[in-house]
Design an enzyme around this catalytic site. Structure first.
Site, short mmCIF file in Angstrom:
data_model
loop_
_atom_site.label_atom_id
_atom_site.label_comp_id
_atom_site.label_asym_id
_atom_site.label_seq_id
_atom_site.Cartn_x
_atom_site.Cartn_y
_atom_site.Cartn_z
N GLU A 97 0.88 -1.24 -0.14
CA GLU A 97 -0.16 -0.05 0.06
C GLU A 97 0.87 1.22 0.03
O GLU A 97 0.21 2.32 -0.28
CB GLU A 97 -0.91 -0.13 1.27
CG GLU A 97 -0.49 0.18 2.57
CD GLU A 97 -1.61 0.24 3.46
OE1 GLU A 97 -2.60 -0.48 3.38
OE2 GLU A 97 -1.22 0.94 4.67
N HIS A 98 2.18 1.06 0.36
CA HIS A 98 2.96 2.39 0.40
C HIS A 98 3.51 2.61 -1.30
O HIS A 98 3.96 3.70 -1.28
CB HIS A 98 4.24 2.04 1.24
CG HIS A 98 3.73 1.78 2.68
ND1 HIS A 98 4.20 1.07 3.38
CD2 HIS A 98 2.81 2.28 3.29
CE1 HIS A 98 3.80 0.95 4.51
NE2 HIS A 98 2.80 1.60 4.48
N HIS A 99 3.74 1.74 -1.86
CA HIS A 99 4.42 2.00 -3.25
C HIS A 99 3.33 1.55 -4.61
O HIS A 99 3.85 1.58 -5.56
CB HIS A 99 5.76 1.55 -3.57
CG HIS A 99 6.68 1.98 -2.44
ND1 HIS A 99 6.88 1.27 -1.28
CD2 HIS A 99 7.33 3.07 -2.45
CE1 HIS A 99 7.66 2.05 -0.39
NE2 HIS A 99 7.97 3.12 -1.16
N HIS A 165 9.20 -8.23 -1.62
CA HIS A 165 8.64 -6.90 -1.89
C HIS A 165 9.15 -6.25 -3.02
O HIS A 165 10.26 -5.82 -2.88
CB HIS A 165 8.61 -5.92 -0.56
CG HIS A 165 7.63 -6.36 0.39
ND1 HIS A 165 6.82 -5.66 0.87
CD2 HIS A 165 7.91 -7.82 0.88
CE1 HIS A 165 6.03 -6.33 1.99
NE2 HIS A 165 6.65 -7.55 2.19
ZN ZN Z 1 6.38 -0.67 -0.61
#
Ligand code: ZN
Length: 204
Positions: A97-99, A165
């Site tokens: 959800e961050h990238h 990731h």
């Molecule tokens: Zn990330």
């Protein structure tokens, strides 16, 4: 949720998902294409926003699913079975959800039932439901464990997730091949190290 607005002749005119029209979502993707330096009108990209939306429907299908439904069918005729049930190497594909970058990995689950069990395919569907949302691996690990604990009312649940990731291996620090490992335990696994070790051995 999908809503199709109809015009007077009854043919579908505008499709909405969660209050956003498909047209607006396509425009947003066209803007992104321009932003990276592309021409959204060129042959190979003309249909790309449409294809991306179709793929997103599948990749993010987990928002429209409910764990209560997935785990609603349980079996109680287990003749007092109270040993561990484990399932290892369930592959999943999610997005951080961050990238918005892929998280690709495996989930291992173990639980000790208390009167009822659930079909193995339901465990896989539960993993799939949480994976098909934007995720943080730590949160996904706990969500799977807590949902099982609450819905099966079992003696304990162990969940281990290992994943690569892509926000880390293809950008930023660019460390390829590194796996992030997270675990979550409930009930008996928290204070019985023999049971916890049995689970860890069963998934190794
Ligand atoms: Zn990330």
């Amino acid at each position: 949720m999908n809503i199709v607005e109809k015009n007077l002749s009854g043919t579908a005119e505008k499709e909405f998902r969660n209050g956003v029209s498909n047209d607006d979502a396509k425009k947003a993707l066209e803007l992104l294409l321009k932003w990276i330096g592309e021409n959204p009108q060129r042959e190979g990209l003309k249909e790309t926003p449409k294809r991306v939306l179709k793929a997103y429907k599948e990749w993010f299908a987990g928002y429209n699913q409910n764990p209560v439904e997935i785990l609603s069918k349980t079996f109680e005729e287990i003749d007092g079975y109270r040993e561990m049930i484990s399932l290892k190497d369930v592959g999943f594909h999610s997005f951080c959800e961050h990238h918005f970058a892929p998280i690709i990995g495996k989930v291992h689950i173990g639980y000790i039932p208390n009167k009822k069990v659930v079909g193995l395919s339901k465990l896989a569907r539960l993993i799939e439901m949480y994976a098909r949302r934007l995720q943080v691996q730590e949160k996904m690990t706990a969500e799977i464990g807590n949902t099982l604990q609450n819905h099966l009312d079992c003696l304990g649940v162990g969940v281990v997730v290992e994943a690569e990731h892509h926000c880390m291996c293809s950008r930023g620090i660019k460390k390829q091949g590194s796996l992030m490992k997270t675990s979550h335990f409930t009930g008996i696994f928290l204070d019985n190290s023999d049971k916890k070790n049995e689970f860890m051995r069963s998934i190794s």
